[in-house]
Structures are given as C-alpha cells and as structure tokens.
Design a protein around this motif. Sequence first.
Motif, short mmCIF file in Angstrom:
data_model
loop_
_atom_site.label_atom_id
_atom_site.label_comp_id
_atom_site.label_asym_id
_atom_site.label_seq_id
_atom_site.Cartn_x
_atom_site.Cartn_y
_atom_site.Cartn_z
N GLU A 96 0.84 -1.20 0.00
CA GLU A 96 0.00 0.00 0.00
C GLU A 96 0.88 1.25 0.00
OE1 GLU A 96 -3.22 2.02 2.95
OE2 GLU A 96 -3.34 -0.14 2.67
N ARG A 97 0.50 2.20 -0.82
CA ARG A 97 1.30 3.41 -1.01
C ARG A 97 0.80 4.53 -0.11
NH1 ARG A 97 3.91 7.24 -3.37
NH2 ARG A 97 3.26 8.78 -4.82
N ASN A 98 1.73 5.33 0.38
CA ASN A 98 1.41 6.54 1.13
C ASN A 98 0.65 7.49 0.21
OD1 ASN A 98 1.54 9.08 2.40
ND2 ASN A 98 3.45 8.56 3.43
N PRO A 99 -0.45 8.11 0.64
CA PRO A 99 -1.23 8.99 -0.24
C PRO A 99 -0.53 10.31 -0.59
CG PRO A 99 -2.16 9.01 1.96
CD PRO A 99 -1.07 7.97 1.95
N LEU A 100 0.51 10.70 0.15
CA LEU A 100 1.26 11.92 -0.15
C LEU A 100 1.98 11.74 -1.48
CD1 LEU A 100 2.19 14.67 1.08
CD2 LEU A 100 4.16 13.43 2.00
N THR A 101 1.86 12.72 -2.39
CA THR A 101 2.48 12.55 -3.70
C THR A 101 3.72 13.41 -3.89
OG1 THR A 101 1.02 14.22 -4.67
CG2 THR A 101 0.35 11.90 -4.85
N GLU A 102 3.80 14.55 -3.23
CA GLU A 102 5.00 15.38 -3.27
C GLU A 102 4.89 16.39 -2.16
OE1 GLU A 102 7.32 16.79 -6.93
OE2 GLU A 102 6.26 18.61 -6.31
N PHE A 103 6.00 16.69 -1.53
CA PHE A 103 6.03 17.71 -0.48
C PHE A 103 7.01 18.76 -0.96
CE2 PHE A 103 7.76 19.31 3.64
CZ PHE A 103 6.60 19.96 4.05
N ASN A 104 6.50 19.96 -1.20
CA ASN A 104 7.37 21.02 -1.69
C ASN A 104 6.96 22.36 -1.10
OD1 ASN A 104 5.33 22.26 -3.42
ND2 ASN A 104 5.57 20.46 -4.71
N SER A 105 7.74 23.36 -1.39
CA SER A 105 7.49 24.69 -0.81
C SER A 105 6.29 25.37 -1.45
CB SER A 105 8.73 25.57 -0.95
OG SER A 105 9.07 25.74 -2.31
N ASN A 106 5.68 24.73 -2.43
CA ASN A 106 4.51 25.31 -3.08
C ASN A 106 3.21 24.66 -2.60
OD1 ASN A 106 3.53 27.24 -4.99
ND2 ASN A 106 3.07 25.56 -6.37
N ASN A 107 3.29 23.46 -2.01
CA ASN A 107 2.07 22.82 -1.56
C ASN A 107 1.99 22.69 -0.04
OD1 ASN A 107 3.69 20.61 -0.94
ND2 ASN A 107 2.69 19.21 -2.38
N THR A 108 2.89 23.34 0.67
CA THR A 108 2.81 23.41 2.12
C THR A 108 2.08 24.71 2.47
OG1 THR A 108 4.08 23.23 4.17
CG2 THR A 108 5.03 24.59 2.44
N GLU A 109 1.91 24.97 3.75
CA GLU A 109 1.28 26.22 4.16
C GLU A 109 2.14 27.39 3.71
OE1 GLU A 109 0.42 28.75 8.26
OE2 GLU A 109 1.30 26.75 8.40
N LEU A 110 1.53 28.34 3.00
CA LEU A 110 2.26 29.53 2.55
C LEU A 110 1.97 30.67 3.51
CD1 LEU A 110 1.78 29.34 -1.32
CD2 LEU A 110 3.83 28.84 0.00
N LEU A 111 3.02 31.24 4.05
CA LEU A 111 2.89 32.32 5.01
C LEU A 111 2.60 33.64 4.30
CD1 LEU A 111 5.92 31.53 7.34
CD2 LEU A 111 3.55 30.82 7.62
#
Length: 141
Positions: free
Chosen positions: A101-116
């Motif tokens: 089973e695969r983790n549902p997260l597909t990419e973690f980057n500075s564009n899809n995290t919380e933007l301040l």
Amino acid sequence: MSLEEAVELVIFAFQHAESGDIMVQKAPACTIEVQAQAVKELFHSEDEIKVIGIRHGEKMYETLLTNEECANAIDMGNFYRVPCDKRDLNYDKYFKDGDVERNPLTEFNSNNTELLNVEQVKEKLLTLSYIRDELAEWESR
C-alpha cells in the motif's frame, strides 16, 4: 528555516533516524516577495521592491520530497522520515502477495505546504534574536 530549526532537525534526526534515512521538517514557506515585503515593513523601509522576473534556471519552488520518496515517507509529526531503501530484489513477493500500500502523499514542496503571508513572516522573523538586535539598532538611528 532558522538556525534553531535546523539544529532541531539535526537533533531529531539523531534521535529518530537510521543510517541512510532522509529527514524533512514540515515547515511553512513563503515567496521571496512576501519575505522582502515583511523585512521592508519591519524596518520601515521606503525602498522599492524591484521585481526582475525569473532568471534562467531559477526554480519557482523547492521540492523537499519527490513522489517516489513520498511513497515510503513516514509521518512523524513535525517531520517526514524516508527510510533508506533496503529492499531485497525478490520481486516474487509482489507477484504472490500484491503491491505494498502506497502513502497517499504525492509530493512535499514549498509550493504545496502552508504559505505564510507578510504578517506571519514578520512574526517569524521577530522570533530571531539577530533580527530583533538589527531592528533595535535600525530604529535607534
């Protein structure tokens, strides 16, 4: 990432990672435009922020974990741990038992995290002693 946050990541990695693991701190991000505006407002600068456009080879955001790394990433609260790939080459288990089973997260980057926003960046900057010291010196002029 402040120096204190970088040290926190290293200490966490020493405590929770194994040799070869990738450790990534979950953190909010901001654009350079937002950061420049926050610094300008903190120091009450009237200087103009000049937008010069994207330069050759410049990235619009930083990828912290790729799609492939996310498939095996372990959520550890404020951090992701990507275990070192220590799989054997026995692919028979995939044919007999099926895919893992695969983790549902597909990419973690500075564009899809919380933007301040500007106020949040200013708040974060004010937690740094060297910014507070510089600001105090700036305001005493």
